[in-house]
Write an enzyme that holds these catalytic residues in place. Structure first.
Site, PDB file in Angstrom:
ATOM      1  N   ASP A   8       0.829  -1.207   0.000  1.00 15.98           N
ATOM      2  CA  ASP A   8       0.000   0.000   0.000  1.00 15.98           C
ATOM      3  C   ASP A   8       0.861   1.253   0.000  1.00 15.98           C
ATOM      4  O   ASP A   8       0.456   2.292  -0.530  1.00 15.98           O
ATOM      5  CB  ASP A   8      -0.996  -0.005   1.170  1.00 15.98           C
ATOM      6  CG  ASP A   8      -0.319  -0.117   2.515  1.00 15.98           C
ATOM      7  OD1 ASP A   8       0.610  -0.930   2.654  1.00 15.98           O
ATOM      8  OD2 ASP A   8      -0.700   0.625   3.443  1.00 15.98           O
ATOM      9  N   THR A  30      -9.020   3.690   7.317  1.00 15.90           N
ATOM     10  CA  THR A  30      -8.466   2.983   6.151  1.00 15.90           C
ATOM     11  C   THR A  30      -9.155   1.644   5.903  1.00 15.90           C
ATOM     12  O   THR A  30      -9.162   1.166   4.769  1.00 15.90           O
ATOM     13  CB  THR A  30      -6.944   2.780   6.280  1.00 15.90           C
ATOM     14  OG1 THR A  30      -6.667   1.913   7.393  1.00 15.90           O
ATOM     15  CG2 THR A  30      -6.228   4.098   6.500  1.00 15.90           C
ATOM     16  N   LEU A  84      -6.714  -0.032   1.635  1.00 14.28           N
ATOM     17  CA  LEU A  84      -5.807   0.903   0.951  1.00 14.28           C
ATOM     18  C   LEU A  84      -5.316   1.927   1.982  1.00 14.28           C
ATOM     19  O   LEU A  84      -5.641   3.111   1.914  1.00 14.28           O
ATOM     20  CB  LEU A  84      -6.547   1.575  -0.204  1.00 14.28           C
ATOM     21  CG  LEU A  84      -6.817   0.636  -1.389  1.00 14.28           C
ATOM     22  CD1 LEU A  84      -8.038   1.076  -2.178  1.00 14.28           C
ATOM     23  CD2 LEU A  84      -5.593   0.555  -2.286  1.00 14.28           C
ATOM     24  N   HIS A  85      -4.492   1.439   2.936  1.00 12.86           N
ATOM     25  CA  HIS A  85      -4.092   2.315   4.052  1.00 12.86           C
ATOM     26  C   HIS A  85      -3.340   3.572   3.584  1.00 12.86           C
ATOM     27  O   HIS A  85      -3.801   4.693   3.743  1.00 12.86           O
ATOM     28  CB  HIS A  85      -3.156   1.581   5.013  1.00 12.86           C
ATOM     29  CG  HIS A  85      -3.665   0.310   5.582  1.00 12.86           C
ATOM     30  ND1 HIS A  85      -4.658   0.244   6.516  1.00 12.86           N
ATOM     31  CD2 HIS A  85      -3.281  -0.981   5.374  1.00 12.86           C
ATOM     32  CE1 HIS A  85      -4.865  -1.018   6.879  1.00 12.86           C
ATOM     33  NE2 HIS A  85      -4.043  -1.779   6.195  1.00 12.86           N
ATOM     34  N   ASP A  86      -2.127   3.345   3.091  1.00  8.74           N
ATOM     35  CA  ASP A  86      -1.216   4.480   2.897  1.00  8.74           C
ATOM     36  C   ASP A  86      -1.644   5.472   1.805  1.00  8.74           C
ATOM     37  O   ASP A  86      -1.363   6.678   1.940  1.00  8.74           O
ATOM     38  CB  ASP A  86       0.212   3.971   2.630  1.00  8.74           C
ATOM     39  CG  ASP A  86       0.806   3.270   3.847  1.00  8.74           C
ATOM     40  OD1 ASP A  86       0.296   3.478   4.972  1.00  8.74           O
ATOM     41  OD2 ASP A  86       1.776   2.515   3.681  1.00  8.74           O
TER      42      ASP A  86
END
Ligand code: BDR
Ligand code: CA
Length: 314
Positions: free
Chosen positions: A14, A195, A241-243
């Site tokens: 990510d 997230t 889709l954290h980052d």
């Protein structure tokens, strides 16, 4: 004028999506450098992956500085079960041609921020906060050059993804998180509460696969692999889709909502190590120190932004 950013990162699938999203937004974001940190995989991998991703996007001109090889106090905790042995699970990229910078990432942060105009540079943190914490301890005056820090970190209502209490980026270096939370810097946190609402669902992956750029294909490949994130009840919904949320927040802050609150981190209890104690209801009386984003205002706006910017890259 484009906002000047430095991305501190541990790629990481990510992280890769986030870096490419930032590179797809040159009108809004000027990426000055990438600083690598040990995290999802060891430092040698994260800094190599940072260079691979820049070369994939045709941006080998952006320098990569290897930072800290371990957290401030503790041993490295990696996450190969999520990101694969290489950190870029399923994606095979050539050996990078451009070498890493000789300077240490922490010294690069200090030098760049010292030389910056007041509030000139925004820091995007996509991994453990080790490098920035070390830089702040070594040279507190660098705070002057920082506009704000935007960090994918923490968990409150969602619970943790490493332990029931703690999110990976905080758990991996809780002492660094404490330095940052106590720094007085303008800080925005994008925790799991947020997230986990933004996932690479099967229909989204299909849309991504229809974009004919190397960057889009790379992200599609990374998110086609089975995800080892310990949220099995949601596996069918796709990996979080954290980052990329960090970059999306810089590009379109109205996509998200939250509250300015006090956030502290647990650094002593073995049971709750790395827990972000987020005072959502203001019950402690402690002063607010971070904007905690917990709501997605526009799901399609976020995903459309990601697709649109990946389509602009080679
Ligand atoms: C965070 O941990 C890492 O595994 C991801 O890259 C992300 O930065 C999510 O908890
Ligand atoms: Ca990361």
């Amino acid at each position: 004028m484009a906002r000047k950013i430095i991305i501190d990162t541990d790629p990481g699938k990510d992280d890769a999506a986030a870096i490419l999203l930032a590179l797809g937004a040159p009108e809004e974001l000027e990426v000055l450098s990438l600083v690598a940190v040990a995290g999802n995989v060891p430092l040698a991998r994260t800094e190599g992956n940072a260079r691979r991703l820049l070369e994939l996007a045709g941006r080998a001109d952006i320098p990569v500085y290897p930072g800290c090889a371990r957290p401030l106090v503790r041993s490295v905790i990696t996450a190969e079960h999520v990101h694969g042995e290489t950190g870029l699970v399923g994606l095979v990229l050539p050996e990078p041609r451009v070498p890493a910078q000789a300077a240490h990432g922490v010294d690069h942060l200090i030098g760049t921020l010292r030389a910056a105009a007041p509030g000139e540079i925004t820091l995007c943190l996509l991994g453990p906060a080790t490098n920035l914490a070390m830089a702040l301890v070594k040279a507190p005056e660098i705070a002057r050059g920082i506009a704000e820090v935007v960090w994918m970190a923490g968990a409150r209502s969602e619970g943790g993804n490493v332990t029931p209490a703690s999110e990976y980026n905080v758990h991996a270096d809780p002492e660094a998180a404490a330095v940052l939370l106590e720094s007085g810097l303008k800080l925005t946190l994008l925790p799991l509460d947020l997230t986990h609402q933004l996932r690479m669902t099967a229909p989204r992956l299909e849309r991504l696969r229809r974009i004919d750029t190397a960057a889009a294909r790379a992200v599609a490949t990374l998110f086609s692999e089975p995800d080892g994130t310990p949220h099995h009840e949601r596996e069918e919904e796709g990996a979080p889709l954290h980052d990329p949320c960090v970059i999306a927040f810089l590009l379109r802050p109205e996509l998200f909502a939250g509250r300015f609150i006090n956030v502290a981190v647990e650094t002593a209890s073995p049971l709750a190590l790395g827990m972000t104690v987020a005072d959502w209801f203001g019950v402690t009386g402690r002063p607010a120190n971070a904007t905690w984003l917990n709501a997605v205002v526009d799901q399609e706006g976020f995903f459309g932004l990601l697709l649109e910017r990946l389509a602009r890259l080679p």
